[in-house]
Scaffold this motif. Sequence first.
Motif, short mmCIF file in Angstrom:
data_model
loop_
_atom_site.label_atom_id
_atom_site.label_comp_id
_atom_site.label_asym_id
_atom_site.label_seq_id
_atom_site.Cartn_x
_atom_site.Cartn_y
_atom_site.Cartn_z
N PRO A 37 0.82 -1.21 0.00
CA PRO A 37 0.00 0.00 0.00
C PRO A 37 0.85 1.26 0.00
O PRO A 37 1.75 1.41 0.83
CB PRO A 37 -0.81 -0.13 1.30
N ALA A 38 0.56 2.15 -0.94
CA ALA A 38 1.34 3.39 -1.03
C ALA A 38 0.94 4.39 0.05
O ALA A 38 1.75 5.24 0.43
CB ALA A 38 1.14 4.01 -2.42
N GLY A 39 -0.30 4.28 0.55
CA GLY A 39 -0.78 5.29 1.49
C GLY A 39 -0.66 4.93 2.95
O GLY A 39 -1.16 5.65 3.81
N ALA A 40 -0.01 3.81 3.27
CA ALA A 40 0.09 3.41 4.68
C ALA A 40 0.96 4.39 5.45
O ALA A 40 2.01 4.82 4.98
CB ALA A 40 0.67 2.01 4.78
N ARG A 41 0.52 4.73 6.65
CA ARG A 41 1.28 5.66 7.49
C ARG A 41 1.26 5.18 8.93
O ARG A 41 0.52 4.27 9.28
CB ARG A 41 0.69 7.07 7.40
N ASP A 42 2.08 5.80 9.76
CA ASP A 42 2.15 5.41 11.17
C ASP A 42 0.76 5.42 11.79
O ASP A 42 -0.02 6.35 11.60
CB ASP A 42 3.06 6.36 11.94
N ALA A 71 -13.53 -3.91 7.04
CA ALA A 71 -12.82 -3.17 8.10
C ALA A 71 -13.23 -1.71 8.10
O ALA A 71 -13.40 -1.09 9.17
CB ALA A 71 -11.32 -3.30 7.90
N SER A 72 -13.43 -1.14 6.92
CA SER A 72 -13.85 0.26 6.83
C SER A 72 -15.22 0.46 7.46
O SER A 72 -15.45 1.41 8.21
CB SER A 72 -13.87 0.71 5.36
N VAL A 73 -16.16 -0.46 7.17
CA VAL A 73 -17.50 -0.37 7.74
C VAL A 73 -17.44 -0.54 9.25
O VAL A 73 -18.09 0.18 10.02
CB VAL A 73 -18.42 -1.44 7.11
N SER A 74 -16.63 -1.50 9.71
CA SER A 74 -16.52 -1.76 11.14
C SER A 74 -15.92 -0.57 11.87
O SER A 74 -16.37 -0.19 12.95
CB SER A 74 -15.66 -3.01 11.38
N ARG A 75 -14.93 0.05 11.29
CA ARG A 75 -14.31 1.22 11.90
C ARG A 75 -15.33 2.35 12.03
O ARG A 75 -15.46 2.99 13.07
CB ARG A 75 -13.13 1.71 11.05
N ALA A 76 -16.06 2.61 10.94
CA ALA A 76 -17.01 3.72 10.94
C ALA A 76 -18.14 3.50 11.94
O ALA A 76 -18.57 4.43 12.63
CB ALA A 76 -17.59 3.89 9.54
N SER A 77 -18.60 2.25 12.06
CA SER A 77 -19.73 1.98 12.95
C SER A 77 -19.34 2.08 14.42
O SER A 77 -20.19 2.25 15.29
CB SER A 77 -20.29 0.58 12.67
N ARG A 78 -18.04 1.98 14.70
CA ARG A 78 -17.58 2.03 16.08
C ARG A 78 -16.93 3.34 16.44
O ARG A 78 -16.37 3.50 17.52
CB ARG A 78 -16.60 0.87 16.35
N SER A 79 -16.96 4.29 15.53
CA SER A 79 -16.33 5.57 15.79
C SER A 79 -17.32 6.54 16.42
O SER A 79 -18.38 6.83 15.85
CB SER A 79 -15.82 6.17 14.47
N GLU A 89 -17.70 10.13 12.80
CA GLU A 89 -16.62 10.41 11.87
C GLU A 89 -15.63 9.26 11.88
O GLU A 89 -15.39 8.65 12.92
CB GLU A 89 -15.92 11.72 12.25
N PRO A 90 -15.07 8.95 10.73
CA PRO A 90 -14.13 7.83 10.67
C PRO A 90 -12.89 8.09 11.52
O PRO A 90 -12.45 9.23 11.66
CB PRO A 90 -13.78 7.75 9.17
N PRO A 91 -12.33 7.05 12.12
CA PRO A 91 -11.12 7.23 12.91
C PRO A 91 -9.97 7.72 12.04
O PRO A 91 -10.00 7.59 10.81
CB PRO A 91 -10.83 5.81 13.43
N ALA A 92 -8.95 8.24 12.67
CA ALA A 92 -7.81 8.77 11.93
C ALA A 92 -6.80 7.68 11.61
O ALA A 92 -5.60 7.89 11.67
CB ALA A 92 -7.15 9.88 12.74
N TRP A 93 -7.26 6.50 11.29
CA TRP A 93 -6.39 5.40 10.89
C TRP A 93 -7.10 4.58 9.84
O TRP A 93 -8.33 4.60 9.74
CB TRP A 93 -5.99 4.53 12.09
N SER A 94 -6.32 3.88 9.05
CA SER A 94 -6.88 3.12 7.93
C SER A 94 -6.37 1.68 7.96
O SER A 94 -5.37 1.37 8.60
CB SER A 94 -6.48 3.76 6.60
N VAL A 250 -9.90 -4.98 13.57
CA VAL A 250 -10.44 -3.88 14.37
C VAL A 250 -10.36 -4.21 15.86
O VAL A 250 -10.00 -3.35 16.68
CB VAL A 250 -11.89 -3.57 13.96
N GLU A 251 -10.65 -5.44 16.23
CA GLU A 251 -10.62 -5.84 17.63
C GLU A 251 -9.23 -5.67 18.25
O GLU A 251 -9.12 -5.31 19.43
CB GLU A 251 -11.07 -7.29 17.77
N ARG A 252 -8.21 -5.91 17.47
CA ARG A 252 -6.85 -5.82 18.01
C ARG A 252 -6.45 -4.39 18.35
O ARG A 252 -5.41 -4.18 18.97
CB ARG A 252 -5.85 -6.42 17.02
#
Length: 257
Positions: A37-42, A71-79, A89-94, A250-252
């Motif tokens: 992935p080109a867009g992966a960041r810390d 994972a995107s849906v799970s992140r958004a539903s738990r944010s 709002e989506p978390p600041a991680w991908s 997401v659980e981790r």
Amino acid sequence: MVKWLRAAAFASTGREVASFARQAVLLPYDTLAPVVPAGARDGDDVVIILHGLFASAGVLRPLRTAIERHASVSRASRSPGRPGSSRAEPPAWSVHTATMSYAPGPGVEALSARLATLVSTLPDGVRLHLVGHSMGGIVCRFFAQEVGDPRVVQTISMASPFGGIPRAALLGFGGARDLDASSPVLRRVLLGTARSSVPHLSIIAGADTLVRSPIAHALPGGEVRVMEARGHNTLLFDPEVAALVARRIVERRGIVR
């Protein structure tokens, strides 16, 4: 009851045949270079998925897409939403995925070294989730236990024969020898699980015809999930499997308990 069992067996066989056909179409893709992935960041999560013998990274395309979507849906539903905002709002991680192709020849140790090269190209602050199908799952676990990387937070195997396949060594190449029931590499993996702090999930294909007693091939000491009426290759394209893996990503992060 007998009729139901026959119908279930017929259905699982049909899905397995369809999975083989789908793999044949995808085999030519993603063979020339690792997919990183080109867009992966810390702070991001990177799911590295490895294929099994006689396959390629191309067969993982549907699974990679499904994991990222789930994972995107799970992140958004738990944010949680911001104060005063009615929308979450989506978390600041991908969540990203990565993979690589390899020919049937190299053994587990050689592929683990190639995996080390792949992860070295990723940012120091990402969290690594190693997921492997069949032999790929054994490579992932060998890497986590024998090579190691502090960024690895879990390993997940899909239909990986940790118990070994009798007479696999007769095929004559390194990867097959490492899958043999008498393989020293498998023995090292099994003995090393007690010393490793990296958690593992074995996803078992309940209708796996590659090995006898599929559940006996789960990694000892780890968590086990059996996907009933699904064959060895069916797991690659099964939506329930993809959703399960995505949830574990997401659980981790401690979002779900």
